[in-house]
Design a protein around this motif. Structure first.
Motif, PDB file in Angstrom:
ATOM      1  N   MET A   1       0.851  -1.166   0.000  1.00 42.10           N
ATOM      2  CA  MET A   1       0.000   0.000   0.000  1.00 42.10           C
ATOM      3  C   MET A   1       0.903   1.237   0.000  1.00 42.10           C
ATOM      4  N   THR A   5      -2.145   6.194  -0.934  1.00 41.02           N
ATOM      5  CA  THR A   5      -3.339   5.417  -0.601  1.00 41.02           C
ATOM      6  C   THR A   5      -3.642   5.505   0.891  1.00 41.02           C
ATOM      7  N   ASN A   9      -6.984   7.044   2.385  1.00 39.70           N
ATOM      8  CA  ASN A   9      -7.804   6.206   3.260  1.00 39.70           C
ATOM      9  C   ASN A   9      -8.204   6.970   4.515  1.00 39.70           C
ATOM     10  N   ALA A  16     -10.451   6.941  -2.006  1.00 41.80           N
ATOM     11  CA  ALA A  16      -9.425   5.896  -2.025  1.00 41.80           C
ATOM     12  C   ALA A  16      -9.992   4.581  -2.555  1.00 41.80           C
ATOM     13  N   VAL A  17     -11.214   4.244  -2.142  1.00 44.01           N
ATOM     14  CA  VAL A  17     -11.850   3.017  -2.622  1.00 44.01           C
ATOM     15  C   VAL A  17     -12.169   3.139  -4.104  1.00 44.01           C
ATOM     16  N   LYS A  20      -9.127   2.555  -6.377  1.00 41.02           N
ATOM     17  CA  LYS A  20      -8.668   1.169  -6.476  1.00 41.02           C
ATOM     18  C   LYS A  20      -9.687   0.259  -7.145  1.00 41.02           C
ATOM     19  N   HIS A  21     -10.989   0.472  -6.871  1.00 46.81           N
ATOM     20  CA  HIS A  21     -12.011  -0.470  -7.323  1.00 46.81           C
ATOM     21  C   HIS A  21     -13.029   0.113  -8.292  1.00 46.81           C
ATOM     22  N   SER A  30     -18.595   2.171   1.093  1.00 44.15           N
ATOM     23  CA  SER A  30     -17.652   3.104   1.704  1.00 44.15           C
ATOM     24  C   SER A  30     -18.268   4.485   1.852  1.00 44.15           C
ATOM     25  N   ALA A  45     -12.214   1.413   4.317  1.00 46.21           N
ATOM     26  CA  ALA A  45     -11.247   1.709   3.258  1.00 46.21           C
ATOM     27  C   ALA A  45      -9.939   0.955   3.472  1.00 46.21           C
ATOM     28  N   ASN A  49      -8.765  -1.756   0.760  1.00 49.50           N
ATOM     29  CA  ASN A  49      -7.555  -1.424   0.016  1.00 49.50           C
ATOM     30  C   ASN A  49      -6.325  -2.160   0.523  1.00 49.50           C
ATOM     31  N   ASP A  51      -5.756  -5.223   0.307  1.00 50.28           N
ATOM     32  CA  ASP A  51      -5.496  -6.425  -0.500  1.00 50.28           C
ATOM     33  C   ASP A  51      -4.173  -6.348  -1.206  1.00 50.28           C
TER      34      ASP A  51
END
Length: 51
Positions: A1, A5, A9, A16-17, A20-21, A30, A45, A49, A51
């Motif tokens: 991370m 990020t 977050n 931030a979410v 990434k997604h 979120s 978050a 994040n 992952d």
């Protein structure tokens, strides 16, 4: 991370979410959690994040 990020977050969890997604169920969860209270949004978050 990355450092960016982590900062996003903390300051703007939905952004931030989103970065990434993208826009999806994770983003809306979120957003809702952040509107309910800032801390639940931050926790979500970091979990998503991380992952």
């Amino acid at each position: 991370m990355s450092l960016i990020t982590i900062i996003l977050n903390i300051l703007l969890p939905p952004l931030a979410v989103f970065m990434k997604h993208g826009i999806g169920s994770t983003f809306f969860i979120s957003l809702i959690l952040t509107l309910i209270g800032w801390l639940p949004g931050v926790i979500h978050a970091f979990i998503v994040n991380g992952d």
